[in-house]
Design a protein around this motif. Structure first.
Motif, PDB file in Angstrom:
ATOM      1  N   ILE A 107     -11.231 -17.241  17.518  1.00 30.49           N
ATOM      2  CA  ILE A 107     -11.633 -16.021  18.221  1.00 30.49           C
ATOM      3  C   ILE A 107     -10.719 -14.857  17.858  1.00 30.49           C
ATOM      4  CG2 ILE A 107     -11.777 -14.975  20.523  1.00 30.49           C
ATOM      5  CD1 ILE A 107     -12.698 -17.692  21.570  1.00 30.49           C
ATOM      6  N   GLY A 108      -9.416 -15.143  17.715  1.00 32.86           N
ATOM      7  CA  GLY A 108      -8.485 -14.072  17.411  1.00 32.86           C
ATOM      8  C   GLY A 108      -8.588 -13.553  16.000  1.00 32.86           C
ATOM      9  N   ASN A 110     -11.361 -13.751  13.946  1.00 33.00           N
ATOM     10  CA  ASN A 110     -12.710 -13.417  13.497  1.00 33.00           C
ATOM     11  C   ASN A 110     -13.363 -12.525  14.542  1.00 33.00           C
ATOM     12  OD1 ASN A 110     -15.712 -13.767  13.136  1.00 33.00           O
ATOM     13  ND2 ASN A 110     -15.008 -15.008  11.406  1.00 33.00           N
ATOM     14  N   ASP A 111     -13.644 -11.293  14.179  1.00 38.02           N
ATOM     15  CA  ASP A 111     -14.231 -10.352  15.135  1.00 38.02           C
ATOM     16  C   ASP A 111     -15.617 -10.798  15.594  1.00 38.02           C
ATOM     17  OD1 ASP A 111     -12.000  -8.755  14.980  1.00 38.02           O
ATOM     18  OD2 ASP A 111     -12.827  -7.446  13.413  1.00 38.02           O
ATOM     19  N   THR A 112     -16.407 -11.358  14.686  1.00 37.88           N
ATOM     20  CA  THR A 112     -17.741 -11.815  15.080  1.00 37.88           C
ATOM     21  C   THR A 112     -17.654 -12.940  16.104  1.00 37.88           C
ATOM     22  OG1 THR A 112     -18.595 -11.222  12.888  1.00 37.88           O
ATOM     23  CG2 THR A 112     -19.921 -12.729  14.226  1.00 37.88           C
ATOM     24  N   ASP A 114     -15.194 -13.446  18.087  1.00 38.60           N
ATOM     25  CA  ASP A 114     -14.664 -12.857  19.315  1.00 38.60           C
ATOM     26  C   ASP A 114     -15.776 -12.237  20.148  1.00 38.60           C
ATOM     27  OD1 ASP A 114     -13.045 -11.843  21.262  1.00 38.60           O
ATOM     28  OD2 ASP A 114     -12.236 -10.217  20.050  1.00 38.60           O
ATOM     29  N   ARG A 115     -16.618 -11.432  19.512  1.00 35.14           N
ATOM     30  CA  ARG A 115     -17.706 -10.792  20.253  1.00 35.14           C
ATOM     31  C   ARG A 115     -18.710 -11.811  20.773  1.00 35.14           C
ATOM     32  NH1 ARG A 115     -17.368  -7.212  15.833  1.00 35.14           N
ATOM     33  NH2 ARG A 115     -19.217  -8.197  14.914  1.00 35.14           N
ATOM     34  N   ARG A 118     -16.860 -14.064  23.732  1.00 40.13           N
ATOM     35  CA  ARG A 118     -16.277 -13.403  24.903  1.00 40.13           C
ATOM     36  C   ARG A 118     -17.084 -13.593  26.181  1.00 40.13           C
ATOM     37  NH1 ARG A 118     -14.463  -7.481  23.745  1.00 40.13           N
ATOM     38  NH2 ARG A 118     -13.299  -8.694  22.205  1.00 40.13           N
ATOM     39  N   HIS A 168      -4.308 -11.219  18.306  1.00 36.53           N
ATOM     40  CA  HIS A 168      -4.744  -9.816  18.345  1.00 36.53           C
ATOM     41  C   HIS A 168      -3.578  -8.843  18.230  1.00 36.53           C
ATOM     42  CE1 HIS A 168      -8.733 -11.009  20.486  1.00 36.53           C
ATOM     43  NE2 HIS A 168      -8.881 -10.923  19.175  1.00 36.53           N
TER      44      HIS A 168
END
Length: 278
Positions: A107-108, A110-112, A114-115, A118, A168
């Motif tokens: 999650i930290g 990879n932005d995809t 993470d979104r 979440r 992050h």
């Protein structure tokens, strides 16, 4: 008439103007000692003096609880219950770490991911772990497995969230330098990311330890026949409330020791890193 002059020799280090406290050990120990003595006095006052004569609170005075604690020890049930509870705690924390650390890294980093994760993470972590008790019993049956599942379900979220938060806040310059040296993903993870998030990871594990210990006791009331939670139910069914409070005292002492050990390990690790960087 001769006047004698007394000479004082200054044995302090040059430039040291800080007064040294006398009896430093006593200065450190007297506040918690007074607080513990006050708590014991209030406990005795509430249960031994102010409680009505026929109240069950009369069974929970400090003296009766100490006797019940000695009885549990001599019966040979206290230490085995402590051992099995600690074993369940450790296994549950290991499961939480095995699941939470890789998920937090994903999650930290990879932005995809993470979104996408979440809303699911925020939804699941707000559910009380004990509400999963009927489902865990239905899936795993009666025994150690549902207890370990509930501990892991409670402890995984601090580990996951702190791991992702640590990733992050990593300085982007470190990652760019590593990429400029053509570091692959594995090298980026092991050389840059994991050392950088060590503090966040240790904090997450310490928080997870506290939550897991709190969840352990009610989780052990799900049909298992061992552990500190079971011992509370067993003593309650026998109306032995002195033993109930004795086990509660043991739970509090062990929880305090576990948190103290985790705090010492965390502070020692930080001091070691700062010393290595000097």
């Amino acid at each position: 008439m001769t006047t004698k002059t007394t000479r004082f020799i200054d044995t302090s280090a040059p430039g040291d103007t800080t007064p040294r406290p006398r009896w430093p050990f006593l200065r450190r120990c007297w506040p918690p000692t007074v607080a513990i003595a006050t708590a014991l006095a209030l406990w005795w006052l509430a249960t031994g003096v102010l409680a009505p004569g026929q109240s069950l609170l009369r069974e929970t005075t400090p003296g009766r609880v100490a006797s019940a604690l000695a009885e549990l020890f001599h019966r040979g049930v206290l230490l085995p219950d402590i051992g099995i509870s600690l074993w369940r705690l450790i296994v549950g924390l290991l499961v939480a770490a095995v699941v939470g650390i890789p998920a937090g890294l994903l999650i930290g980093m990879n932005d995809t991911a993470d979104r996408a994760a979440r809303p699911v993470v925020q939804f699941l972590r707000m559910i009380s772990p004990l509400s999963w008790a009927p489902i865990s019993v239905a899936i795993f049956g009666i025994g150690n497995e549902p207890v370990i599942f509930l501990i892991a379900a409670a402890a995984v979220w601090p580990v996951l969230i702190n791991t992702a938060a640590g990733v992050h806040v990593i300085d982007a310059g470190y990652l760019q330098v590593a990429r400029s040296f053509h570091a692959n993903r594995f090298e980026l993870l092991t050389v840059v990311v994991l050392p950088a998030i060590r503090g966040h990871l240790q904090t997450g594990l310490r928080v997870a330890l506290g939550i897991a210990w709190v969840v352990l006791v009610p989780a052990e009331m799900l049909g298992v026949r061992s552990g500190l939670g079971y011992q509370i139910l067993n003593a309650r069914d026998q109306l032995a409330y002195s033993q109930v409070v004795a086990v509660i005292v043991v739970i509090g002492i062990i929880g305090y020791i576990l948190d103290l050990a985790a705090r010492r390990a965390l502070s020692g690790s930080r001091q070691g890193r700062s010393g290595a960087g000097d």
